[in-house]
Write an enzyme that holds these catalytic residues in place. Sequence first.
Site, mmCIF file in Angstrom:
data_model
loop_
_atom_site.group_PDB
_atom_site.id
_atom_site.type_symbol
_atom_site.label_atom_id
_atom_site.label_comp_id
_atom_site.label_asym_id
_atom_site.label_seq_id
_atom_site.Cartn_x
_atom_site.Cartn_y
_atom_site.Cartn_z
ATOM 1 N N SER A 105 0.835 -1.203 0.000
ATOM 2 C CA SER A 105 0.000 0.000 0.000
ATOM 3 C C SER A 105 0.869 1.252 0.000
ATOM 4 O O SER A 105 2.025 1.241 0.442
ATOM 5 C CB SER A 105 -0.881 0.031 1.241
ATOM 6 O OG SER A 105 -1.692 -1.111 1.276
HETATM 7 N N1 SAH Z 1 0.439 -5.619 3.720
HETATM 8 C C1 SAH Z 1 1.228 -5.980 2.561
HETATM 9 C C2 SAH Z 1 0.508 -5.745 1.252
HETATM 10 C C3 SAH Z 1 -0.631 -6.647 1.082
HETATM 11 S S1 SAH Z 1 -1.298 -6.769 -0.544
HETATM 12 C C4 SAH Z 1 2.561 -5.263 2.548
HETATM 13 O O1 SAH Z 1 2.801 -4.391 3.385
HETATM 14 O O2 SAH Z 1 3.387 -5.580 1.681
HETATM 15 C C5 SAH Z 1 -2.568 -7.926 -0.157
HETATM 16 C C6 SAH Z 1 -2.058 -9.306 0.146
HETATM 17 O O3 SAH Z 1 -3.168 -10.079 0.543
HETATM 18 C C7 SAH Z 1 -1.435 -10.026 -1.039
HETATM 19 O O4 SAH Z 1 -0.134 -10.392 -0.706
HETATM 20 C C8 SAH Z 1 -2.338 -11.256 -1.230
HETATM 21 O O5 SAH Z 1 -1.605 -12.407 -1.630
HETATM 22 C C9 SAH Z 1 -2.918 -11.426 0.159
HETATM 23 N N2 SAH Z 1 -4.185 -12.146 0.254
HETATM 24 C C10 SAH Z 1 -5.289 -12.072 -0.527
HETATM 25 N N3 SAH Z 1 -6.237 -12.907 -0.075
HETATM 26 C C11 SAH Z 1 -5.742 -13.511 1.040
HETATM 27 C C12 SAH Z 1 -6.255 -14.478 1.961
HETATM 28 N N4 SAH Z 1 -7.471 -14.996 1.859
HETATM 29 N N5 SAH Z 1 -5.458 -14.857 2.976
HETATM 30 C C13 SAH Z 1 -4.213 -14.357 3.132
HETATM 31 N N6 SAH Z 1 -3.666 -13.450 2.287
HETATM 32 C C14 SAH Z 1 -4.426 -13.033 1.255
#
Ligand code: SAH
Length: 216
Positions: free
Chosen positions: A62
């Site tokens: 983000s």
């Molecule tokens: N907080 C992270 C960015 C997250 S982007 C950072 O600081 O880098 C959103 C993430 O959610 C992605 O990596 C995606 O793979 C994960 N995601 C999506 N659905 C999910 C689920 N059901 N369980 C766990 N992770 C999930």
Amino acid sequence: MPSWEQLRNEMVEGQLRGRGISDERVLQAMNQVPRHEFIPNTNRGSAYADEPQPIYSQQTISQPYMVALMAASLELNETDMVLEVGGGSGYAAAVMALLARHVYAIEREPALVNLARSNLARAQLTERVTVITGDGTLGYQHCSPFSAISVAAAAPTIPPILLDQLYDKGGRMVMPVGHAHGQDLQLIRKCDGEIKQWSVTACRFVPLRAGWTSPN
Ligand code: SAH
């Protein structure tokens, strides 16, 4: 060429304080975590830009403002046990780890679990963040309840399991709620079984995927 420290300081002053983030602990944590170390080499130069950054397949870290806003909304303190759903690169978990007692970051993509673990090891935060491979829509029962939950991917509704795993005496949760192109960052507070919900801001996150099971 400005140093990473200079770029980070400009990010904190311009993008965060300049836009109303006033929690000094949050500003300090954002100033401390080397965001460029969580971003692939190819676009490291944009690490402190006012925008999300790609990390892997269509996933992104983000925008700095959003990470700070979510951390500030959760009002984290040194006793908090935090669950992050969507650990991605580990960056937001690193920021929250400096504000809380421990962060459990759950991530569904094994390649990102490995990336987050190595990024957090480089940042010397492995003792304060546990990265778990799994479906975050199921939470992490084993270590619940959590005093704070941060969801970094959007869904049309809040998974009830996450509300169940939120501490009942003042647990806080932030999550983007909505569809692919229009979401609202919601702040939830749970107290004595009662759920209160506020809208924080409009936002745009990648989708939270459900129904995934561990290969193990
Ligand atoms: N907080 C992270 C960015 C997250 S982007 C950072 O600081 O880098 C959103 C993430 O959610 C992605 O990596 C995606 O793979 C994960 N995601 C999506 N659905 C999910 C689920 N059901 N369980 C766990 N992770 C999930």
